[in-house]
Scaffold this motif. Structure first.
Motif, short mmCIF file in Angstrom:
data_model
loop_
_atom_site.label_atom_id
_atom_site.label_comp_id
_atom_site.label_asym_id
_atom_site.label_seq_id
_atom_site.Cartn_x
_atom_site.Cartn_y
_atom_site.Cartn_z
N ILE A 83 -6.68 12.53 -2.01
CA ILE A 83 -6.09 12.18 -0.73
C ILE A 83 -6.04 10.67 -0.62
CG2 ILE A 83 -6.44 12.26 1.76
CD1 ILE A 83 -7.76 14.97 1.40
N ARG A 97 -1.35 13.67 0.31
CA ARG A 97 -1.51 13.88 -1.12
C ARG A 97 -0.30 14.62 -1.66
NH1 ARG A 97 -3.54 19.18 -1.91
NH2 ARG A 97 -4.44 20.10 -0.03
N TYR A 148 -6.89 12.63 10.59
CA TYR A 148 -8.31 12.71 10.82
C TYR A 148 -8.68 11.84 12.02
CZ TYR A 148 -9.16 14.81 6.19
OH TYR A 148 -9.19 15.64 5.11
N LYS A 196 0.83 -1.20 0.00
CA LYS A 196 0.00 0.00 0.00
C LYS A 196 0.87 1.24 0.00
CE LYS A 196 -3.95 -1.94 2.50
NZ LYS A 196 -4.80 -1.81 3.72
N PHE A 229 -5.70 7.75 2.12
CA PHE A 229 -5.86 7.52 3.54
C PHE A 229 -5.16 6.24 3.97
CE2 PHE A 229 -9.03 10.53 5.16
CZ PHE A 229 -9.58 11.03 3.99
N GLY A 230 -4.64 6.25 5.23
CA GLY A 230 -4.23 5.02 5.86
C GLY A 230 -5.46 4.25 6.31
N SER A 231 -5.26 3.05 6.81
CA SER A 231 -6.38 2.21 7.19
C SER A 231 -6.93 2.55 8.58
CB SER A 231 -5.98 0.74 7.15
OG SER A 231 -4.85 0.52 7.97
N LEU A 271 -11.14 16.49 10.30
CA LEU A 271 -9.74 16.88 10.20
C LEU A 271 -9.23 17.40 11.54
CD1 LEU A 271 -7.31 17.32 8.29
CD2 LEU A 271 -8.15 19.65 7.96
N GLN A 317 -11.97 9.76 13.64
CA GLN A 317 -13.28 9.23 13.26
C GLN A 317 -13.89 8.49 14.44
OE1 GLN A 317 -13.39 6.52 9.87
NE2 GLN A 317 -15.51 7.08 9.43
N ARG A 340 -19.41 5.32 13.84
CA ARG A 340 -20.61 5.67 13.09
C ARG A 340 -20.68 7.16 12.74
NH1 ARG A 340 -23.54 1.18 12.71
NH2 ARG A 340 -23.15 -0.43 14.26
N LYS A 341 -19.52 7.79 12.63
CA LYS A 341 -19.44 9.19 12.20
C LYS A 341 -18.47 9.29 11.04
CE LYS A 341 -21.82 10.94 15.73
NZ LYS A 341 -23.11 11.64 15.54
N GLY A 342 -18.49 10.42 10.34
CA GLY A 342 -17.50 10.66 9.31
C GLY A 342 -16.21 11.17 9.89
N PRO A 343 -15.10 11.05 9.18
CA PRO A 343 -13.82 11.58 9.66
C PRO A 343 -13.86 13.10 9.80
CG PRO A 343 -13.51 10.09 7.79
CD PRO A 343 -14.96 10.39 7.86
N LEU A 387 -6.98 8.36 11.45
CA LEU A 387 -6.59 8.08 10.08
C LEU A 387 -5.52 9.08 9.64
CD1 LEU A 387 -10.25 7.89 8.84
CD2 LEU A 387 -8.73 5.94 8.69
#
Lengths: 111, 115
Positions: A99, A92, A36, A2, A101-103, A46, A38, A41-44, A88
């Protein structure tokens, strides 16, 4: 392999500890580095944004970038239970590119 | 100020059925993104819009996925027909451009389960 590697954890530390989260990457063209947070059950959202190498501090959070080693870190001081989340890393190359992202690393702060 | 709004929050469908997700970005944000996030993974970009134009759709599986942002505001992502492997969280994000930091604000996502 990756482009961005991140230890998935989980990482569990006691409240008040210093937390170190890390990512490595392979693309030397990456210039913009982000962290980021997270919640479940939410979005990331910054947390930190860094351009090129160096350190950036914001409250209890410090982001470090070492481009020579292709290694970035996020330090959390005086960790709180509310810091429990998945972190996360992301990066870029140019302002117009996507962008990567890492896992994510799952972090748990024990009261 | 309202954040990025997505609906539905959850969707369960049988394979081969169609499904659509809706996103309303933060007011004034001209760039909109759709991401796919599998369990235990980071988000992966599917498509990026600047106003009405899809400027990066290279990762969108065009045989079954489609997206539109007709008036440069809200957007719809569709899958037809859905496959078992499409089970994931679909995230929408928006940002101002040009913005050197390109801070992307994410919505809560739509959790899709394909049975």
């Amino acid at each position: 392999q990756k482009e961005v590697e991140q230890d998935p954890g989980p990482l569990s530390v006691p409240e008040g500890a210093i937390v170190s989260l890390n990512c490595t990457y392979s693309n030397s063209a990456f210039q913009y580095f982000m962290w980021y947070r997270q919640y479940s059950r939410k979005g990331p959202e910054l947390l930190m944004y860094t351009y090129s190498s160096g350190n950036k501090e914001d409250g209890r959070f410090t982001a470090q970038v070492d481009k020579s080693s292709k290694y970035i870190s996020l330090f959390i001081r005086d960790s709180q239970p509310s810091d429990s989340a998945t972190y996360l890393c992301a990066m870029r190359n140019s302002s117009a590119s996507k962008i990567i992202f890492g896992s994510g690393t799952r972090l748990s702060i024990r009261p | 100020e309202a954040g990025v709004v997505q609906s539905p929050r959850y969707k369960i469908i049988e394979k081969k059925q169609p499904v659509a997700f809706w996103c309303n970005p933060i007011s004034g944000h001209n760039t909109l993104y759709w991401y796919l996030q599998n369990l235990g993974q980071g988000p992966e970009l599917l498509i990026r819009y600047e106003n009405e134009e899809a400027v990066d759709d290279s990762q969108l599986p065009k045989d079954r996925f489609s997206a539109e942002r007709l008036k440069g505001v809200d957007s719809t992502l569709k899958i037809q027909p859905a496959e078992l492997g499409d089970s994931a969280v679909y995230l929408c994000a928006s940002s101002f451009t040009p913005d050197r930091e390109e801070t992307q604000y994410f919505g809560p996502g739509t959790r899709l389960l394909v049975l």
